[in-house]
Design a protein around this motif. Structure first.
Motif, mmCIF file in Angstrom:
data_model
loop_
_atom_site.group_PDB
_atom_site.id
_atom_site.type_symbol
_atom_site.label_atom_id
_atom_site.label_comp_id
_atom_site.label_asym_id
_atom_site.label_seq_id
_atom_site.Cartn_x
_atom_site.Cartn_y
_atom_site.Cartn_z
ATOM 1 N N HIS A 165 0.801 -1.216 0.000
ATOM 2 C CA HIS A 165 0.000 0.000 0.000
ATOM 3 C C HIS A 165 0.839 1.274 0.000
ATOM 4 C CE1 HIS A 165 -3.817 -2.120 0.800
ATOM 5 N NE2 HIS A 165 -3.056 -2.961 1.475
ATOM 6 N N GLY A 166 0.307 2.294 -0.641
ATOM 7 C CA GLY A 166 0.786 3.648 -0.416
ATOM 8 C C GLY A 166 1.924 4.133 -1.288
ATOM 9 N N ASP A 167 1.922 5.464 -1.503
ATOM 10 C CA ASP A 167 2.962 6.067 -2.342
ATOM 11 C C ASP A 167 4.080 6.669 -1.516
ATOM 12 O OD1 ASP A 167 1.675 8.261 -1.267
ATOM 13 O OD2 ASP A 167 1.549 9.365 -3.153
ATOM 14 N N ARG A 168 4.020 6.475 -0.178
ATOM 15 C CA ARG A 168 5.019 7.015 0.759
ATOM 16 C C ARG A 168 5.066 8.542 0.738
ATOM 17 N NH1 ARG A 168 9.242 2.614 1.201
ATOM 18 N NH2 ARG A 168 7.903 0.843 1.663
ATOM 19 N N ASP B 19 -2.945 6.069 -0.167
ATOM 20 C CA ASP B 19 -3.001 4.797 -0.866
ATOM 21 C C ASP B 19 -4.211 4.807 -1.793
ATOM 22 O OD1 ASP B 19 -2.262 2.120 -1.483
ATOM 23 O OD2 ASP B 19 -3.991 1.455 -0.316
ATOM 24 N N ASP B 20 -3.944 4.583 -3.054
ATOM 25 C CA ASP B 20 -4.999 4.622 -4.065
ATOM 26 C C ASP B 20 -5.530 3.208 -4.272
ATOM 27 O OD1 ASP B 20 -6.511 4.901 -6.436
ATOM 28 O OD2 ASP B 20 -5.263 6.590 -7.050
ATOM 29 N N GLU C 80 -1.699 9.592 -6.555
ATOM 30 C CA GLU C 80 -1.078 8.661 -5.596
ATOM 31 C C GLU C 80 -0.932 7.271 -6.192
ATOM 32 O OE1 GLU C 80 -2.472 11.853 -4.667
ATOM 33 O OE2 GLU C 80 -4.208 10.618 -4.196
ATOM 34 N N ARG D 75 2.017 7.253 -8.487
ATOM 35 C CA ARG D 75 3.279 7.368 -7.740
ATOM 36 C C ARG D 75 3.573 6.073 -6.985
ATOM 37 N NH1 ARG D 75 1.599 13.285 -6.895
ATOM 38 N NH2 ARG D 75 2.610 14.155 -8.728
ATOM 39 N N LYS D 76 2.521 5.437 -6.473
ATOM 40 C CA LYS D 76 2.724 4.135 -5.826
ATOM 41 C C LYS D 76 3.223 3.117 -6.855
ATOM 42 C CE LYS D 76 -0.985 1.727 -4.856
ATOM 43 N NZ LYS D 76 -2.212 1.334 -4.121
ATOM 44 N N ARG E 188 6.817 3.673 -7.474
ATOM 45 C CA ARG E 188 7.608 3.205 -6.339
ATOM 46 C C ARG E 188 7.778 1.685 -6.401
ATOM 47 N NH1 ARG E 188 6.784 1.030 -1.041
ATOM 48 N NH2 ARG E 188 4.516 0.933 -1.079
ATOM 49 N N LEU E 189 6.705 0.989 -6.694
ATOM 50 C CA LEU E 189 6.782 -0.470 -6.741
ATOM 51 C C LEU E 189 7.614 -0.943 -7.940
ATOM 52 C CD1 LEU E 189 3.123 -1.384 -5.704
ATOM 53 C CD2 LEU E 189 5.189 -1.367 -4.296
#
Lengths: 342, 324
Positions: free
Chosen positions: A89-92, A96-97, A137, A140-141, A144-145
Motif C-alpha cells: 500500500h501507499g505512495d510514501r 493509498d490509491d 497517488e 506514484r505508488k 515506487r513499486l
C-alpha cells in the motif's frame, strides 16, 4: 457459470430466444409434451444468433463489452493466474490509491511485481475504488513499486483497466499530469521487463501512465483510446450521441491496435465476451503472458531497453517531404487528399 | 511504423472538387486565405482582457505582447516566441518537411485534412511545432516550441516526431533542450491512439537525455493541458511557467461537470501550481530570455554568465580569456 442478468442493447434478440427456450423447457417438464424438435431448433437458432451478433461486433459494441459490468476485473485474473499476491500500500507521500493497486506475486513460481487498475463490482466497492479512476497517488505508488522491482530484478506485469485518470480538484492539486509524465519517462528506462495488458478499458493517459513496456497485450474486446468515444463525439460532432461513429473512427479496438503497431498480441475471448467464461479467458491470458515473459527474460538489459525504445520510437504516421517540395506546397496550399484514407 | 505515404500532388483532384461544388455553397477551404490578415492586429489599439485598458498595438508587440501596466500576457506564436528567446539570427529550423496525414480518415463534420490545410494556411507552419537549434547567450541549444494556433497546439505524429528528433539531437550533441508548450488539447484525437503513443515516444527520448545528464528546461505557456502536460511538459529539470498560464490534466469544465466540486480560486493557474509545488518559477515574458540564459549557464556551462551575453546577439564583444 451463471447467466448474465445484465444485457446490452444489441444482445436483446439473444435474450429473447433464451427466454423462449426456458419457457419451452418448463413446458416440456410440466406437461410431458414432446417439444424436443422445437427445443433443438431454438438451440440452433441461439447458436446462430450468437455467432451473428458476436462475430460482427461494431467498435462501439466492443467498447460496451469492455465496460460490461460483469466483465472480469484485474483481481479476477490475479487470483486465477498468479500465486500469493501480496498487496503493498501507499505512495510514501500522500496516500493509498485503491483504484490502482500493486504488490508482489508469483507467476509460474517466478517472482513478479504486479500493478493493477481495479474497478469495483458494487456501489460500495466502487466508492472505495473510485470507479477504477486513479489519483496521482496511484501512479506514484506504481512507480515506487516498479523501482523496487528494478532494484531486485523482477519483471513488472501491469494490468490496465480504467476509463481515465481521475479528473478532480485533488487530482489536479497533486499534479496527476506530472505523475503520469514521470511514469512514462521512468518506465521507458526501467531495467527489468515490463508487460502491459489491457483487460477492458484503456482510457488515454490514465492507462498509458502504467502502460509503457516491452509488450502490450490486449484482450479481444478491450479498447485503448486517446479520448473516450463520447468525448470525441462531443467535440467533433458536438453531440455525444455520435459516440458509435467516434468509436469507429478512432480505431480503438484490439485488432486495430495490433494493425497500428501499438499492441503486440490480441488475446481471444470466449464468444460473447470474457465474462461468459473468466476461467478460459484467464487461461489464454496466462499462456500468452508466459510466452512473452519468457522471451523478455532471455534478453540482456541493453537489448531489453533498446527493444522498448524502438517499440515507441517507430510509432507515428506522417509524410516526409523533401525540402524543395515543401516550398512548393506552401505556395499552392494543396487542396488534395480528400477521398483517400481508410 | 513510420509510413511515408506520398500524397498525390496532382491538381486534378482539386479542380474536380471545385467543379463539384454548387455555386452557392461556398467550398470550405476557400476560407483559408481570409484569416491571414487576422493574425496581424488590424487595429491600432488592443484592449487588455484583464484590465480593460487600451494599449497601442505596436507598443504591445514591442513589449512581447505583454500589456505594460496590467502584465497580461497575450499568446505568442511559435516564430514570435523563438525570436523573443534566441540570440539574433542564430535559429536554424530542423526537421521541417514533416506533414500530418489523416490516418484514421476523419470525414464529414470532423474532417482532419481540411483542418490541417486551414491551419497550415493560417499559421504558415507545417504543423503545431517549430523545432531547431539556436544559441542563447552564446550557448548552443535545441529548441521546440508548440503553436497554439495550429489545432490548439495538439500533439499528433508530426509534433511527437519533431520533438523526439529534437531531444535525440540534444542528446547526440550533449546540448541543453528547451521546450515551450502551449496546447489546449494535448494528444491530437484525429490520429487516435497513435497520438497517445507520442507521449510515450517523447518521454522515452527524455529518459535517455535524463540519464545522460543533459539539461531539459520546460516552459509552460497558456494553456498547457492533457497529453502535453501529462508527458514532456511537466517533467523538466526545470518547470517554468508564464504568469497566469493555465496548466492541468483535465479542463476546468470537465472537472466541474464531472465532480460537482467547487473549483478553488485561481485553480490551475501557474501561481496556484507554484504554491502546490509543480512549477519552479513563474517568469514574466520580458525576463524569460535572461532567466533561461542564467539557468543554461548554471546547468550546462557551470560558470556565471558574463553580462554581455544577455545582449541581443548573445556574444561578448571582445573575446576575453576566461577569468581565473
Amino acid at each position: 457459470m451463471d447467466k448474465p442478468v445484465f444485457s446490452l442493447d444489441f444482445e436483446k434478440p439473444l435474450r429473447e430466444l433464451e427466454m423462449r427456450l426456458s419457457e419451452l423447457l418448463a413446458l416440456s417438464g410440466e406437461q410431458k409434451l414432446d417439444v424436443n424438435d422445437e427445443i433443438a431448433a431454438i438451440e440452433r437458432k441461439i447458436e446462430a444468433t450468437k455467432r451473428e451478433i458476436y462475430l460482427n461486433l461494431t467498435p462501439w459494441q466492443r467498447v460496451q463489452l469492455a465496460r460490461h459490468p460483469k466483465r472480469p476485473y484485474a483481481l479476477d485474473y490475479v487470483e486465477r493466474i498468479f500465486q500469493d499476491f501480496q498487496e503493498l500500500h501507499g505512495d510514501r507521500c500522500f496516500g493509498d490509491d485503491q483504484a490502482l493497486i500493486g504488490g508482489t506475486a508469483f507467476f509460474n513460481d517466478r517472482a513478479v511485481m504486479l500493478i493493477a487498475q481495479q474497478k469495483g463490482r458494487d456501489t460500495r466497492e466502487n466508492l472505495k475504488r473510485n470507479f477504477g479512476m486513479p489519483h496521482p497517488e496511484g501512479y506514484r505508488k506504481a512507480l515506487r513499486l516498479m523501482k523496487t522491482a528494478e532494484k531486485f530484478k523482477i519483471p513488472v506485469i501491469s494490468l490496465i483497466d480504467t476509463k481515465a485518470a481521475y479528473a478532480g480538484v485533488g487530482s489536479e492539486e497533486r499534479h496527476v499530469s506530472e505523475a503520469i509524465g514521470r511514469n512514462l519517462r521512468e518506465m521507458a528506462g526501467l531495467r527489468v521487463p515490463i508487460v502491459a495488458i489491457i483487460l477492458g478499458e484503456g482510457g488515454s493517459g490514465g492507462a498509458l501512465g502504467v502502460g509503457v513496456g516491452n509488450r502490450l497485450l490486449c484482450l479481444e474486446h478491450a479498447y485503448y483510446s486517446v479520448i473516450p468515444p463520447e468525448g470525441c463525439a462531443a467535440i467533433l460532432w458536438r453531440d455525444r450521441a455520435f459516440a458509435p461513429e467516434a468509436a469507429a473512427a478512432l480505431k480503438l479496438g484490439a485488432r486495430e491496435l495490433l494493425e497500428q503497431g501499438v499492441a503486440d498480441e490480441v488475446i481471444d475471448e470466449p464468444l460473447g465476451g470474457a465474462h461468459l467464461d473468466p476461467d478460459a479467458t484467464a487461461e489464454s491470458l496466462r499462456r500468452s503472458l508466459r510466452h512473452h515473459l519468457n522471451e523478455l527474460m532471455a534478453l540482456d538489459t541493453h537489448d531489453l531497453l533498446e527493444q522498448r525504445y524502438k517499440k515507441y520510437r517507430e510509432i507515428g504516421s506522417f509524410e516526409e517531404r523533401k525540402v524543395a517540395q515543401v516550398a512548393e506546397a506552401v505556395v499552392e496550399e494543396q487542396p488534395q487528399q480528400a477521398e483517400a484514407g481508410r | 511504423m513510420i509510413s511515408s505515404v506520398s500524397r498525390p500532388q496532382g491538381t486534378e483532384r482539386a479542380t474536380q472538387r471545385t467543379i463539384d461544388m454548387p455555386f452557392f455553397s461556398k467550398p470550405k477551404y476557400s476560407t483559408v486565405t481570409a484569416p491571414k490578415k487576422k493574425d496581424i492586429p488590424r487595429d491600432m489599439y488592443t484592449r487588455c482582457p484583464s484590465s480593460g485598458e487600451i494599449v497601442y498595438t505596436r507598443e504591445l508587440e514591442e513589449n512581447l505582447m505583454v500589456v505594460p501596466k496590467s502584465g497580461y500576457h497575450f499568446p505568442l506564436t511559435a516564430p514570435q516566441r523563438i525570436k523573443s528567446l534566441v540570440d539574433e539570427e542564430s535559429f536554424e529550423e530542423t526537421d521541417s518537411g514533416l506533414f500530418s496525414v489523416d490516418v484514421l480518415g476523419f470525414k464529414g463534420k470532423a474532417d482532419y485534412s481540411e483542418k490541417l490545410r486551414r491551419d497550415q494556411a493560417k499559421t504558415q507552419l507545417e504543423d503545431a511545432v517549430l523545432t531547431g537549434t539556436a544559441k542563447m547567450g552564446g550557448i548552443p541549444v535545441c529548441l521546440a516550441v508548440t503553436d497554439f494556433r495550429f489545432l490548439a497546439g495538439s500533439m499528433g505524429s508530426v509534433v511527437g516526431e519533431r520533438i523526439t528528433r529534437t531531444i535525440e539531437r540534444a542528446l547526440e550533441r550533449r546540448i541543453p533542450i528547451l521546450i515551450v508548450s502551449s496546447s489546449g488539447g494535448g494528444a491530437r484525437m484525429y490520429e487516435g491512439v497513435i497520438s497517445l503513443m507520442q507521449m510515450a515516444k517523447t518521454c522515452s527520448a527524455l529518459n535517455r537525455l535524463h540519464e545522460a545528464g543533459v539539461p531539459f528546461i520546460s516552459v509552460m505557456a497558456d494553456p498547457t493541458y492533457g497529453g502535453v502536460s501529462a508527458s514532456f511538459a511537466t517533467v523538466g529539470d526545470l518547470n517554468l511557467a508564464e504568469p497566469g498560464a493555465r496548466i492541468g490534466f483535465a479542463g476546468p469544465r470537465v472537472i466541474k461537470e464531472g465532480t460537482n466540486e467547487t473549483l478553488p480560486e485561481g485553480f490551475q493557474t501557474a501561481e496556484f501550481l507554484m504554491e502546490r509545488g509543480l512549477v519552479d518559477q513563474i517568469v514574466p515574458r520580458n525576463q524569460l530570455r535572461k532567466r533561461l540564459i542564467v539557468f543554461l549557464h548554471a546547468f550546462h556551462h557551470g560558470m556565471r554568465p558574463h553580462p554581455e551575453v544577455f545582449g541581443k546577439n548573445g556574444s561578448r564583444r571582445q573575446p576575453v580569456a576566461a577569468a581565473d
